[in-house]
Structures are given as C-alpha cells and as structure tokens.
Scaffold this motif. Structure first.
Motif, short mmCIF file in Angstrom:
data_model
loop_
_atom_site.label_atom_id
_atom_site.label_comp_id
_atom_site.label_asym_id
_atom_site.label_seq_id
_atom_site.Cartn_x
_atom_site.Cartn_y
_atom_site.Cartn_z
N ARG A 33 0.88 -1.17 0.00
CA ARG A 33 0.00 0.00 0.00
C ARG A 33 0.92 1.21 0.00
O ARG A 33 1.26 1.75 1.05
CB ARG A 33 -0.90 0.01 1.24
CG ARG A 33 -2.00 -1.05 1.24
CD ARG A 33 -2.86 -0.90 2.48
NE ARG A 33 -3.81 -1.97 2.66
CZ ARG A 33 -5.08 -1.94 2.23
NH1 ARG A 33 -5.52 -0.90 1.58
NH2 ARG A 33 -5.89 -2.95 2.46
N ASN A 34 1.34 1.61 -1.19
CA ASN A 34 2.37 2.64 -1.32
C ASN A 34 1.75 4.01 -1.60
O ASN A 34 0.65 4.09 -2.15
CB ASN A 34 3.32 2.28 -2.47
CG ASN A 34 3.92 0.90 -2.29
OD1 ASN A 34 4.38 0.56 -1.21
ND2 ASN A 34 3.91 0.10 -3.35
N ASN A 35 2.48 5.06 -1.26
CA ASN A 35 1.95 6.40 -1.52
C ASN A 35 2.43 6.93 -2.87
O ASN A 35 2.56 8.14 -3.07
CB ASN A 35 2.30 7.37 -0.39
CG ASN A 35 3.79 7.67 -0.32
OD1 ASN A 35 4.59 7.01 -0.97
ND2 ASN A 35 4.16 8.67 0.46
N PHE A 36 2.70 6.01 -3.81
CA PHE A 36 3.13 6.40 -5.14
C PHE A 36 2.52 5.46 -6.18
O PHE A 36 1.98 4.40 -5.83
CB PHE A 36 4.66 6.39 -5.25
CG PHE A 36 5.33 5.20 -4.63
CD1 PHE A 36 5.30 3.95 -5.24
CD2 PHE A 36 6.00 5.32 -3.42
CE1 PHE A 36 5.91 2.84 -4.65
CE2 PHE A 36 6.63 4.22 -2.82
CZ PHE A 36 6.57 2.98 -3.45
N PHE A 37 2.58 5.85 -7.45
CA PHE A 37 2.16 4.99 -8.54
C PHE A 37 3.22 3.93 -8.79
O PHE A 37 4.41 4.19 -8.65
CB PHE A 37 1.98 5.81 -9.83
CG PHE A 37 0.82 6.76 -9.81
CD1 PHE A 37 -0.46 6.33 -10.12
CD2 PHE A 37 1.01 8.09 -9.47
CE1 PHE A 37 -1.53 7.21 -10.10
CE2 PHE A 37 -0.06 8.98 -9.44
CZ PHE A 37 -1.33 8.55 -9.76
N SER A 38 2.79 2.74 -9.19
CA SER A 38 3.72 1.66 -9.52
C SER A 38 3.38 1.06 -10.88
O SER A 38 2.22 0.77 -11.16
CB SER A 38 3.66 0.54 -8.48
OG SER A 38 4.20 0.97 -7.25
N SER A 69 3.69 -8.87 -19.09
CA SER A 69 2.53 -8.10 -18.64
C SER A 69 3.02 -6.86 -17.91
O SER A 69 4.04 -6.91 -17.22
CB SER A 69 1.66 -8.92 -17.67
OG SER A 69 1.09 -10.02 -18.30
N LEU A 70 2.29 -5.77 -18.08
CA LEU A 70 2.58 -4.54 -17.33
C LEU A 70 1.46 -4.36 -16.31
O LEU A 70 0.29 -4.20 -16.67
CB LEU A 70 2.64 -3.33 -18.26
CG LEU A 70 2.91 -2.00 -17.54
CD1 LEU A 70 4.36 -1.93 -17.05
CD2 LEU A 70 2.61 -0.81 -18.45
N LEU A 71 1.82 -4.39 -15.04
CA LEU A 71 0.85 -4.19 -13.96
C LEU A 71 0.92 -2.73 -13.52
O LEU A 71 2.02 -2.16 -13.41
CB LEU A 71 1.19 -5.11 -12.78
CG LEU A 71 1.36 -6.59 -13.14
CD1 LEU A 71 2.01 -7.35 -12.00
CD2 LEU A 71 0.04 -7.21 -13.49
N ALA A 72 -0.23 -2.12 -13.28
CA ALA A 72 -0.26 -0.69 -12.93
C ALA A 72 -1.13 -0.48 -11.69
O ALA A 72 -2.28 -0.95 -11.64
CB ALA A 72 -0.81 0.12 -14.10
N PHE A 73 -0.57 0.24 -10.70
CA PHE A 73 -1.27 0.45 -9.43
C PHE A 73 -1.18 1.91 -8.99
O PHE A 73 -0.13 2.54 -9.14
CB PHE A 73 -0.68 -0.45 -8.34
CG PHE A 73 -0.69 -1.91 -8.70
CD1 PHE A 73 -1.87 -2.64 -8.69
CD2 PHE A 73 0.48 -2.54 -9.10
CE1 PHE A 73 -1.87 -3.98 -9.05
CE2 PHE A 73 0.49 -3.87 -9.46
CZ PHE A 73 -0.69 -4.60 -9.44
N SER A 74 -2.28 2.40 -8.45
CA SER A 74 -2.36 3.78 -7.97
C SER A 74 -1.90 3.87 -6.52
O SER A 74 -1.82 2.85 -5.82
CB SER A 74 -3.81 4.27 -8.06
OG SER A 74 -4.25 4.23 -9.38
N PRO A 75 -1.63 5.09 -6.03
CA PRO A 75 -1.25 5.24 -4.62
C PRO A 75 -2.27 4.61 -3.66
O PRO A 75 -3.47 4.79 -3.83
CB PRO A 75 -1.20 6.76 -4.44
CG PRO A 75 -0.83 7.28 -5.79
CD PRO A 75 -1.56 6.37 -6.75
N TYR A 76 -1.74 3.86 -2.71
CA TYR A 76 -2.51 3.18 -1.66
C TYR A 76 -3.47 2.12 -2.20
O TYR A 76 -4.32 1.63 -1.46
CB TYR A 76 -3.26 4.18 -0.77
CG TYR A 76 -2.33 4.95 0.14
CD1 TYR A 76 -1.64 4.32 1.17
CD2 TYR A 76 -2.11 6.30 -0.05
CE1 TYR A 76 -0.77 5.00 1.99
CE2 TYR A 76 -1.22 7.00 0.77
CZ TYR A 76 -0.56 6.35 1.79
OH TYR A 76 0.30 7.04 2.60
#
Length: 291
Positions: free
Chosen positions: A34-39, A63-70
C-alpha cells in the motif's frame, strides 16, 4: 544489487520521487503493498497471480501491472519472475493533472472493471526497453533539467502503455464470445451516473430492474468483484481525486459524495484505502501545495 536500483528523493520532504528497480525474484511484491506512489511493474519473465483491491487475476509473461497510490496489491508466484518496476510519486508526475497528455487515468490506472494489467507487444517492449535505458542514464546524471527529461521519458512509457491497453479493451469488445451482457454495460453506466448518491447494491438492482442476486452473480462472473466492491472502489477513486487535486475539506468531499456524516465517510475511506483522508492528502495530494 545497487546498480539495479535507481532512486530520486524529493529534497523538500524526503519522500520518494522516482525509482527504477530491476528484479529477478518476487521478494519486492510477495507481501501486501500500500504505497503512496504509482507503480508500474513490467514482468518480462514468469507468470503468476495478482491480488489487487477486491479481486485476483492471472498474469502472464510480458505483462505490465499498474497500481495507484494506496491501492492494495501483491503478486503470488510459483516460479521466479523477472522484470523492471517504475515507482513515481504524484509530486513528481500526477496523472490527473496531465490527463489530456497521457490519458492513462481510467485506462492503466483506476479502471475498476478491468484487470490491472496490460499485455505487452513486441513493439511496445522495444519502446519500453529504449525508454528505460534512457531513464537509467538520466537518473545517474544530476544535470540541468534532469526531472524534466525523466518526466518526458515517463510520459512516453505511459502513453505507449495506455494506447496498448485501449487497443486491447477495444478488441475485447469486438469479440462476441467475451462481450459483456448489455446489462453489465448498463451497470457501469449506472454506477458512473449515480455513485455519488446511490451507495448500495440494491439501488442498482432496482435501477436496472433485475434481482439483486442475479446482478451480484453477473458482477462476480465478469468483473471478479462483488457489486458492493465496485461501488466502493468508484467512490474511493473520486474521493482520492478530490483529495489530490483540491483544497476542499474532508467534510465537503464527503457531502459531495453523498455522505452527510463526515466521520462515517472517513471510516469508509480508511477501510478501503488503509489511511485516513487527511493522511492520504498529506502524503499524496496536491492540495497542500496550494494551501
């Protein structure tokens, strides 16, 4: 190991601004993040399962996985995986502020109806490799306009990935076998129109004139999430965006999203984002910069 990690720290607050990380196992992602940045995580070798928000999905090599902050996520694998991850803080580059340029919000990030990954074509892989090499070179040179150049490379990466994901979503729509029932398109439209005022699964079953049980089954089968989860995710995305982009108070945001009780809304936000609205704003949002 040091040559595989390239990091920029924001000198004003000591937060991570930008990080490039090569990995050859799953040790970075085998626990809940649960990061405070985009990954952005490009898996170049190996496959496995990604748990994100309320659902699980299988991902393949390339595959490219994309996650938003938190956004909560973790990767579960039975074989070694390899790849490269890019982490960037919204202070470094905010996808909401640059939506017209990169168009990745709702495509790569914050798409509650799609798995959080994009299949990477050979052509896109070549572009990614070239851009990542440029990033690695630039991040080691603290020269004039270093941030600006890195942001330019990041934009190329995001635009390439967004175009690819958009193509894949269009292809899925055009294949009759995988086409969602019309009721699910109507559901997505209904959530989009009403999530600020209608918060319960029953509301949407009534709107669409279908039994709650039948709608729940469709939602689980096609989106791998419950209807309640879909609605909650959509509300949280909007709340995060308001906390990012505006100086509105938490009470104002809560009211705009249909919650008369600010404390109830704060608990709802914390349950889903794992941090309070105020902490989210302080660690991720832009509101503080305009105050």
């Amino acid at each position: 190991m040091s040559q595989n990690v390239f990091t920029l720290i924001n000198p004003q607050n000591g937060n991570l601004a930008f990080k490039l990380l090569s990995f050859d196992d799953n040790s970075h992602f085998d626990h809940l993040q649960r990061n405070n940045f985009f990954s952005l995580i490009w898996v170049t070798k190996g496959k496995g399962k990604v748990k994100a928000d309320f659902a699980e999905h299988q991902f393949e090599e390339n595959s490219l996985l994309a996650f938003s902050p938190y956004q909560p996520f973790m990767l579960c694998v039975n074989e070694p995986i390899e790849g490269i991850a890019i982490h960037f803080h919204p202070d470094f580059f905010c996808i909401h502020m640059h939506q017209k340029e990169v168009s990745c919000n709702g495509v790569l990030f914050n798409n509650v109806y799609q798995p959080p990954y994009t299949k990477i074509s050979e052509q896109a892989a070549q572009t990614f490799t070239m851009v990542l090499d440029q990033m690695k070179t630039e991040i080691q040179n603290a020269e004039l306009a270093q941030y600006e150049l890195l942001i330019s490379y990041l934009k190329i990466f995001l635009i390439t990935a967004s175009r690819l994901k958009t193509e894949q979503l269009e292809e899925m729509k055009s294949v009759p076998d995988s086409k969602e029932p019309v009721i699910l398109q109507n559901l997505k439209d209904a959530i989009e129109l009403n999530f600020k005022t209608k918060h319960s699964a029953g509301n949407y079953a009534d709107l669409l004139n279908i039994s709650p049980k039948a709608l729940a089954k469709l939602s689980k089968n096609y989106f791998n999430k419950t209807l309640t989860d879909l609605i909650a995710e959509r509300i949280i995305i909007e709340a995060k965006r308001e906390l990012y982009m505006t100086n509105k108070t938490v009470k104002e945001i809560a009211y705009e999203l249909g919650y008369d009780d600010e404390h109830y809304f704060s608990r709802f936000f914390k349950t889903n984002a794992d941090v309070s609205p105020q902490i989210y704003r302080e660690t991720v949002g832009f509101g503080k910069m305009e105050a």
